[in-house]
Design an enzyme around this catalytic site. Structure first.
Site, PDB file in Angstrom:
ATOM      1  N   SER A 126       0.813  -1.206   0.000  1.00  0.00           N
ATOM      2  CA  SER A 126       0.000   0.000   0.000  1.00  0.00           C
ATOM      3  C   SER A 126       0.855   1.267   0.000  1.00  0.00           C
ATOM      4  CB  SER A 126      -0.965  -0.041   1.198  1.00  0.00           C
ATOM      5  OG  SER A 126      -2.007   0.879   1.047  1.00  0.00           O
TER       6      SER A 126
ATOM      7  N   ASP B 139      10.447   5.985  -9.790  1.00  0.00           N
ATOM      8  CA  ASP B 139      10.051   6.734 -10.984  1.00  0.00           C
ATOM      9  C   ASP B 139      10.944   7.950 -11.206  1.00  0.00           C
ATOM     10  OD1 ASP B 139       8.014   5.020 -11.663  1.00  0.00           O
ATOM     11  OD2 ASP B 139       6.420   6.214 -10.738  1.00  0.00           O
TER      12      ASP B 139
ATOM     13  N   LYS C 101      -0.667  -4.289  -3.317  1.00  0.00           N
ATOM     14  CA  LYS C 101      -1.977  -3.756  -2.922  1.00  0.00           C
ATOM     15  C   LYS C 101      -2.064  -2.303  -3.381  1.00  0.00           C
ATOM     16  CE  LYS C 101      -5.230  -2.930   0.843  1.00  0.00           C
ATOM     17  NZ  LYS C 101      -5.542  -1.544   0.440  1.00  0.00           N
TER      18      LYS C 101
END
Length: 772
Positions: free
Chosen positions: A510, A521, A536
């Site tokens: 999560s 990224d 998740k």
């Protein structure tokens, strides 16, 4: 954001019945077990809310009805060991009618009818097995095997086939007890819980003497008769647990099965579960710091939170707890015990000792038992606080490296004091203080350890990401209608700008995946760990049903509970979802977790992975150019490292276990395998003890000492309680645990530091900013 989430779901739910006729005026006819008006209204409301509020926007139609039936049957009989094909044929009439029964009438009688049949079959199994234990002397000389993984196995076609399965399962249980009880210590025994079960004469296919579980008393040395008594008591407890389930509890299981058709994280909480949920949220509990679940009769560890269990390094996710003892008393067998009762045995007074007997998740043999003694403690917020260590160790060319290791178990935030008077307790505020200390101590690099981080506040994950980047989008969330919200860090300050590694595992979930994905990224951090994170990538909202029912004019005589539907999905700044696939590290290290059935992909009916358009952001690319060399150096070390060699051995053994999914019932062969495995473990311990001491210094940095001058050395680990237990029940390992993954991650960071020392992007570490 959380407030908007609730309002969105509440307003949608409030319109669910605007065009519906009043079908609650007449009392439903039928048997005495027919649902009352409150139950009918709850069922209708939950069905409507799931099809209209859930992210997938899937209508509750015949297709969902079919999956609903299968999910409920699997929930009640996950091993496919009780229901017969004739039962399934009888239930087939519900396959395409549960949607109409639920939405139009609120009729949940199928739940009670199917459960009643389960109870009947369990009674038959318990009677058959209990009497078989008294009539047959089991022999384990043949080479037959028992299929432990019956999740996808066919249901028995008739009673004769069911009894064959029951008999094989009984033989498996008997051999497990026999193997774990061999050469028993005179001071160890497992006590049975008394039960009022009496076998039914008409269900007994064999003329055998009866056993009364009331008489179960396991003597010090387990003979075959003692094993029979123990297993008989276990079966009696299984039946007693099912008989004690209330109408409301069966109703809750039924609607939860419906919610799980939509995805594994959507849930219905009945009145009792919702009340317990509120109590747990408000009170401090004295326990071991483990989230438990019931899987096929076993009390299994689902999650570890900061507390005694995690600190012991002796318990792991998917370990099965089979017995619980209080202080010096003998452990009580808890297999097939109701989960709430098992939890009550594990909880207790602060400072007292609880003894757990567990089947390790990675045991080479399912009969292996491991004893762990823990001192109960209050599970406090401060146990979940961010903390760090500064580690000084020699690496390349004997240069001493000083690295910070930030241990982050959750993303916490004091929701009651946001913007109020006093200090706002949060992950980002606490980490800011620790990072300032690490900057003062001039660490060469930083590792953020997220291996045990199951998530938490999304807001804090965004703020924490901002401590390491200038500004920009961190995560995107997508609503059921397709609208996308970009959540960004807007603070241009950077608190730490040095070499950064994020350490993840299959249990990083999560919000921790949001942080790891964002830093990957941007090219700001090197991600190291298991083959992927948990996966998740969904958002749930807890909606109390009482105000929704009131708004819609639906009457209720007791608390209707709450629904927790999945309402959004997470996407990284790059547009890739964290759902299902998780975050794939830049450097993947060998781990048994890479082959275990853990993570989102191992759950039933997970939402799919997909992509959306990338947000606009400026990549830093501080990692990519070094990746080939970092991977090459790490691979070279991993191939020659002794501890990774042990991990590779464990992986091969584990792969064989999961590929076979059966267990042998030949006693001689099983004993030989156990002996070989025990010798292997002892050889590893001996080899590790013979190694040269590592010249490493470790200092603690906590919220209690971060502003003190100098550094605080790590305190010595306290000795655990010694036990005089059955030799086949492995005692707590007194040797310090070897964190092979962290050790290699430290070496990877050292390589990263050396390779990037003279690069222009290695800017001066930012100053200031206590919190964001």
């Amino acid at each position: 954001m959380k407030r908007l989430t609730f309002l969105f779901c509440f307003q949608l739910a409030c319109t669910l019945f605007a065009a519906e006729p009043d079908v609650t005026a007449k009392k439903a006819a039928g048997s005495t077990s027919a649902p009352d008006e409150t139950e009918r209204n709850i069922a209708r409301l939950v069905g409507k809310m799931l099809e209209r509020s859930h992210y997938s926007q899937t209508p509750f139609d015949d297709a969902v009805s079919s999956k609903f039936l299968d999910r409920y049957l699997d929930t009640l009989d996950g091993m496919h060991i009780h229901f017969l094909l004739s039962d399934l044929a009888e239930f087939e009439k519900y396959r395409t009618t549960l949607d109409d029964l639920t939405l139009k009438k609120g009729d949940t009688t199928p739940a009670q009818i199917i459960f009643a049949r389960l109870l009947q079959r369990v009674e038959q199994r318990v009677t058959y097995s209990t009497n078989l234990l008294q009539s047959e002397k089991f022999d384990f000389k043949d080479n037959d095997r028992y299929n432990l993984d019956r999740k996808n196995a066919p249901y028995p076609k008739d009673m004769a086939e069911a009894q064959k399965i029951w008999r094989q399962h009984l033989r498996y249980e008997f051999l497990e007890e026999k193997l774990s009880a061999a050469d028993a210590s005179p001071n160890f025994k497992v006590r049975e819980v008394q039960s009022d079960f009496q076998p039914k004469k008409k269900e007994n296919p064999l003329k055998a003497p009866k056993v009364n579980p009331l008489d179960v008393q396991v003597p010090k040395k387990k003979e075959p008769e003692d094993i029979s008594k123990k297993i008989s008591g276990r079966y009696a407890r299984l039946l007693k647990t099912l008989r004690e389930l209330s109408h409301d509890e069966v109703f809750e299981i039924y609607l939860t099965s419906l919610a799980h058709v939509y995805d594994p994280h959507s849930d219905y909480m009945g009145r009792s579960q919702f009340e317990n949920f509120n109590i747990q949220m408000k009170l401090s509990l004295f326990g071991i710091g483990a989230v438990l679940e019931s899987i096929d009769g076993y009390c299994q560890i689902k999650e570890l939170v900061p507390g005694p269990a995690q600190k012991s390094h002796q318990l792991h996710v998917k370990d099965k707890i089979v017995a619980v003892g209080q202080g010096e008393a003998e452990p009580v067998d808890i297999v097939d015990m109701k989960l709430s009762k098992a939890v009550d045995l594990i909880r207790g007074t602060k400072g007292t000792v609880v003894k757990l007997v567990v089947v390790p998740h990675d045991a080479a043999d399912s009969s292996v038992r491991k004893a762990v003694s823990l001192v109960r403690d209050e599970i406090k917020l401060e146990d979940q606080e961010a903390k760090a260590k500064i580690m000084e160790f020699p690496a390349e060319k004997q240069k001493t490296f000083r690295v910070g290791v930030l241990d982050l178990n959750s993303f916490y935030e004091d929701m009651d004091n946001r913007g109020g008077a006093g200090e706002h307790k949060s992950t980002s505020a606490d980490v800011s203080k620790i990072l300032q200390k690490l900057n003062q101590e001039k660490v060469d690099g930083l590792i953020i350890d997220l291996r045990r981080n199951g998530g938490g506040s999304l807001n804090e994950a965004i703020k924490l990401t901002g401590l390491f980047i200038k500004k920009g989008p961190v995560v995107q969330t997508k609503d059921p209608d397709g609208s996308v919200i970009v959540e960004s860090d807007t603070d241009t300050n950077i608190l730490y700008a040095g070499p950064l590694v994020v350490l993840t595992s299959r249990f990083s979930a999560s919000a921790s995946e949001i942080l790891a994905g964002a830093l990957q990224d941007y090219g700001r951090a090197l991600i190291v760990g298991d083959s992927s994170t948990h996966g998740k990538g969904t958002v749930q909202s807890l909606i109390q049903l009482a105000p929704v029912m009131t708004q819609n004019g639906l009457t209720f005589d007791y608390h209707p509970g709450a629904l927790k539907p999945t309402i959004r999905k997470f996407y990284r700044a790059s547009g890739s979802s964290t759902q299902l696939k998780g975050v794939i590290p830049d450097v993947i290290l060998p781990s048994v977790n890479n082959y275990a059935e853990v993570g989102e992909a191992s759950l039933d009916a997970p939402l799919i992975w997909d992509e959306i358009s990338s947000a606009k952001y400026d990549k830093l690319n501080w990692v990519e150019s070094y990746l080939p060399e970092l991977r090459k150096r790490s691979e070279r070390r991993v191939q020659t490292d002794k501890d990774f060699a042990y991990i590779r051995e464990d992986i091969e053994r584990f792969k064989k276990i999961i590929a076979d999914k059966t267990v042998g019932l030949n006693e001689e062969q099983r004993r030989k395998e156990k002996t070989e495995q025990k010798e292997s473990v002892e050889a590893r311990k001996k080899e590790r003890k013979g190694r040269k001491p590592v010249t490493e210094k470790i200092y603690e940095v906590t919220l209690k000492n971060f502003d003190l001058p100098g550094l605080q050395p790590v305190a010595k680990v306290e000795k655990v309680v010694e036990e005089d237990l059955d030799p086949t029940i492995e005692p707590e390992d007194k040797t310090p645990p070897v964190d092979t993954t962290l050790e290699e991650t430290k070496r990877i960071l050292a390589d990263f530091v050396v390779l990037s020392e003279n690069e222009p992007h290695a800017v001066t570490q930012a100053q200031g900013r206590q919190s964001k």
